[in-house]
Design an enzyme around this catalytic site. Structure first.
Site, PDB file in Angstrom:
ATOM      1  N   GLY A 142     -54.570 -34.762  15.804  1.00 19.11           N
ATOM      2  CA  GLY A 142     -53.947 -34.746  14.483  1.00 19.11           C
ATOM      3  C   GLY A 142     -54.942 -34.448  13.378  1.00 19.11           C
ATOM      4  O   GLY A 142     -54.624 -33.742  12.404  1.00 19.11           O
TER       5      GLY A 142
ATOM      6  N   CYS B 252     -55.017 -35.579  24.129  1.00 17.28           N
ATOM      7  CA  CYS B 252     -55.272 -36.607  23.119  1.00 17.28           C
ATOM      8  C   CYS B 252     -56.741 -36.522  22.732  1.00 17.28           C
ATOM      9  O   CYS B 252     -57.619 -36.657  23.583  1.00 17.28           O
ATOM     10  CB  CYS B 252     -54.944 -37.992  23.678  1.00 17.28           C
ATOM     11  SG  CYS B 252     -55.374 -39.345  22.566  1.00 17.28           S
TER      12      CYS B 252
ATOM     13  N   CYS C 155     -55.940 -40.369  15.369  1.00 24.35           N
ATOM     14  CA  CYS C 155     -55.425 -39.311  16.242  1.00 24.35           C
ATOM     15  C   CYS C 155     -56.349 -38.112  16.106  1.00 24.35           C
ATOM     16  O   CYS C 155     -56.413 -37.484  15.043  1.00 24.35           O
ATOM     17  CB  CYS C 155     -53.994 -38.944  15.857  1.00 24.35           C
ATOM     18  SG  CYS C 155     -53.306 -37.583  16.826  1.00 24.35           S
TER      19      CYS C 155
ATOM     20  N   GLU D  76     -47.684 -41.049  15.812  1.00 24.58           N
ATOM     21  CA  GLU D  76     -47.893 -40.284  17.035  1.00 24.58           C
ATOM     22  C   GLU D  76     -46.635 -40.251  17.890  1.00 24.58           C
ATOM     23  O   GLU D  76     -45.967 -41.267  18.086  1.00 24.58           O
ATOM     24  CB  GLU D  76     -49.046 -40.881  17.856  1.00 24.58           C
ATOM     25  CG  GLU D  76     -50.418 -40.613  17.276  1.00 24.58           C
ATOM     26  CD  GLU D  76     -51.515 -40.788  18.303  1.00 24.58           C
ATOM     27  OE1 GLU D  76     -51.459 -40.125  19.357  1.00 24.58           O
ATOM     28  OE2 GLU D  76     -52.425 -41.594  18.062  1.00 24.58           O
TER      29      GLU D  76
ATOM     30  N   HIS E  15     -47.830 -30.735  16.062  1.00 22.78           N
ATOM     31  CA  HIS E  15     -48.154 -31.520  14.868  1.00 22.78           C
ATOM     32  C   HIS E  15     -47.418 -30.961  13.668  1.00 22.78           C
ATOM     33  O   HIS E  15     -47.361 -29.743  13.464  1.00 22.78           O
ATOM     34  CB  HIS E  15     -49.654 -31.510  14.587  1.00 22.78           C
ATOM     35  CG  HIS E  15     -50.460 -32.217  15.632  1.00 22.78           C
ATOM     36  ND1 HIS E  15     -50.759 -33.554  15.563  1.00 22.78           N
ATOM     37  CD2 HIS E  15     -51.001 -31.754  16.786  1.00 22.78           C
ATOM     38  CE1 HIS E  15     -51.453 -33.899  16.640  1.00 22.78           C
ATOM     39  NE2 HIS E  15     -51.615 -32.822  17.391  1.00 22.78           N
TER      40      HIS E  15
END
Length: 302
Positions: free
Chosen positions: A250, A98, A247, A238, A189
């Protein structure tokens, strides 16, 4: 009638009953990275998280718990790393990495160590590999996120054959055909470019992207509006957490997708609902993410 007296019935169990079965006092610190918030726990005395995924779900509950997008554990380092980071999402699943979380993790470690060094670098072991965050002199955190993974088998997705890249491929979701580009930053993603991110019914279609059968490990989904070659607007659904304010992985994946699709430069600001991140896809092929991480409060679970 048991313990019922004078018409009073025993209260139903509440999520707080979870905390009583921990049989320990757990100290925590709450941090957020652009509104993507986490419960940070010092877990250095054990190689496994001291909270179960089921307990993490309760801790993340915004009505009956502390409230967070996930619980992050600081564990001893392995394979030459200074520390290990593990995460349980608010639904109890465990992501590989993350981006906003690791910035919060870096700030948390600096607090634990009582570091007075304005800049420091750490090697953090994650399920996505070694990640290197650096505390900068201005209080931000710059993270070497490593190289993106672009082949379908690495993401993973069955949208194209295993050895192909997924660039501008058609995907049917919610009765609509979307042009998507897929990137892994150690976690999957799916990025699609839209005219207006504010018009996307995120709560409705986000879960349909996440659980689409072409993503065997589910996926994070980013909706991107290009306002300039160096400026992107992003909304994210998410995997395991739903709609969040930011994110980091992301944002990195979205810049890569923009470059691959010819829509943006290799250095850009990514604007998320919680604030902005600076993303660079360097010519050494690594992604560098710079942004804030803020301590919110500390407490104890007893």
């Amino acid at each position: 009638m048991g313990s019922r007296k004078s018409g009073i019935v025993d209260p139903l169990p509440t999520p707080y009953s979870l905390f009583t079965v921990l049989n320990m006092t757990i100290e925590f610190v709450k941090y957020h990275g652009l509104g993507n918030d986490f419960i940070l726990i010092d877990n250095r005395a054990s190689s496994e998280p001291i909270v179960t995924p089921e307990q993490a779900v309760k801790l993340c509950d915004r009505h009956f718990g502390i409230g967070a997008d996930g619980v992050i554990f600081a564990l001893p380092g392995t394979n030459g790393a200074d520390y290990t980071m593990r995460i349980f999402n608010s639904d109890g699943s465990e992501p590989e990495m993350c981006g906003n979380g690791i910035r919060c993790f870096a700030k948390f470690l600096a607090d634990l160590e009582g570091s007075t060094n304005p800049t420091s670098r750490l090697r953090i072991h994650t399920l996505a590999g070694i990640i290197v965050p650096e505390l900068t002199a201005d209080g931000q955190v710059k993270v070497d996120m490593g190289e993106p993974r672009l082949l379908a088998e690495e993401i993973p997705t069955t949208l194209v054959t295993a050895g192909e890249k997924v660039i501008n491929q058609s995907l049917n979701v919610a009765g609509q055909t979307w042009s998507v580009t897929c990137v892994s930053m150690g976690n999957p993603h799916c990025i699609t470019f839209v005219d207006d991110v504010a018009a996307i019914p995120l709560e409705e279609i986000g879960p349909q992207f996440e659980h689409h059968p072409v993503f065997p490990q589910r996926t994070n989904t980013e909706f991107i509006q290009v306002t300039g070659r160096d400026y992107l607007k992003m909304r994210v659904w998410e995997r395991g957490a739903g709609a969040t304010l930011a994110c980091g992985t992301g944002a990195c994946a979205s810049l890569v997708a923009g470059v691959l699709a010819g829509k943006c430069d290799r250095v850009a600001t990514v604007e998320l609902p919680g604030g902005c991140l600076q993303i660079e896809w360097s010519h050494d092929q690594k992604l560098y993410m710079t942004g804030a991480a803020e301590r919110v409060f500390a407490g104890k679970i007893e």
